[in-house]
Enzyme design. Structure first.
Site, PDB file in Angstrom:
ATOM      1  N   LYS A   1       0.805  -1.221   0.000  1.00  0.00           N
ATOM      2  CA  LYS A   1       0.000   0.000   0.000  1.00  0.00           C
ATOM      3  C   LYS A   1       0.845   1.281   0.000  1.00  0.00           C
ATOM      4  O   LYS A   1       2.051   1.248   0.274  1.00  0.00           O
ATOM      5  CB  LYS A   1      -0.922  -0.017   1.223  1.00  0.00           C
ATOM      6  CG  LYS A   1      -1.958  -1.133   1.185  1.00  0.00           C
ATOM      7  CD  LYS A   1      -2.836  -1.068   2.424  1.00  0.00           C
ATOM      8  CE  LYS A   1      -3.925  -2.107   2.419  1.00  0.00           C
ATOM      9  NZ  LYS A   1      -4.785  -1.992   3.619  1.00  0.00           N
TER      10      LYS A   1
ATOM     11  N   PHE B   1     -15.803   4.111   6.209  1.00  0.00           N
ATOM     12  CA  PHE B   1     -14.409   4.408   5.865  1.00  0.00           C
ATOM     13  C   PHE B   1     -14.110   4.279   4.370  1.00  0.00           C
ATOM     14  O   PHE B   1     -12.977   4.501   3.941  1.00  0.00           O
ATOM     15  CB  PHE B   1     -13.458   3.494   6.650  1.00  0.00           C
ATOM     16  CG  PHE B   1     -13.672   2.019   6.415  1.00  0.00           C
ATOM     17  CD1 PHE B   1     -13.147   1.379   5.303  1.00  0.00           C
ATOM     18  CD2 PHE B   1     -14.404   1.266   7.322  1.00  0.00           C
ATOM     19  CE1 PHE B   1     -13.335   0.024   5.088  1.00  0.00           C
ATOM     20  CE2 PHE B   1     -14.608  -0.099   7.124  1.00  0.00           C
ATOM     21  CZ  PHE B   1     -14.070  -0.716   5.998  1.00  0.00           C
TER      22      PHE B   1
ATOM     23  N   HIS C   1      -2.136  -5.448   1.682  1.00  0.00           N
ATOM     24  CA  HIS C   1      -3.424  -6.132   1.528  1.00  0.00           C
ATOM     25  C   HIS C   1      -3.121  -7.527   1.032  1.00  0.00           C
ATOM     26  O   HIS C   1      -2.203  -7.728   0.231  1.00  0.00           O
ATOM     27  CB  HIS C   1      -4.301  -5.422   0.492  1.00  0.00           C
ATOM     28  CG  HIS C   1      -5.406  -6.303  -0.030  1.00  0.00           C
ATOM     29  ND1 HIS C   1      -6.615  -6.423   0.606  1.00  0.00           N
ATOM     30  CD2 HIS C   1      -5.452  -7.149  -1.098  1.00  0.00           C
ATOM     31  CE1 HIS C   1      -7.367  -7.296  -0.061  1.00  0.00           C
ATOM     32  NE2 HIS C   1      -6.686  -7.741  -1.100  1.00  0.00           N
TER      33      HIS C   1
END
Length: 139
Positions: free
Chosen positions: A10, A58, A116
């Protein structure tokens, strides 16, 4: 059983030049990186990838975070790759992650947790197909 799983390094990690260090942890765990590419996700790509979270509060922040800076998308291969990579990543909250896991070593917070990984073989196949053609994966 040899499997493939999908990984994203990320923006919080790429911004800090941690790709090589994260790759080393992945490879030390016995997983092979059989495809890898650094990309800047578009808003549309991030929204599609995270559409499962579209109704969550979110979601907008997640999309913004994932499109802010480049990511590294990867296909990992190895015995029980999905489960193995989830173990290597560690808990989503780095405070709860086991020592030596990617998130314990590198994550800044729950939101900026560096990586992830697919949560199932089915999702791995879907996620891999969003970023790689079969001929891109060489193992």
């Amino acid at each position: 059983m040899t499997e493939r799983t999908f990984s994203i390094i990320k923006p919080d990690a790429t911004r800090r030049n941690l790709t090589g260090k994260i790759n080393a942890v992945i490879e030390e765990a016995g997983l092979r990186i059989v495809a890898q590419r650094r990309v800047k996700l578009t808003d549309a790509q991030a929204k599609k990838f995270y559409e499962v979270h579209a109704e969550r509060p979110f979601y907008g922040e997640l999309v913004a975070q994932m499109t802010a800076e480049p990511v590294v998308v990867q296909v990992l291969e190895g015995d029980n790759a999905v489960l193995k990579y989830r173990e290597v990543m560690g808990a989503t909250n780095p405070d709860n992650a086991d020592e030596g896991t990617i998130r314990k070593l590198f994550a800044l917070s729950i939101g900026e947790n560096s990586v992830h990984g697919s949560d199932s073989l089915e999702n791995a196949a879907i996620e891999i197909a969003q970023f790689f053609k079969d001929e891109d994966i060489v193992g």
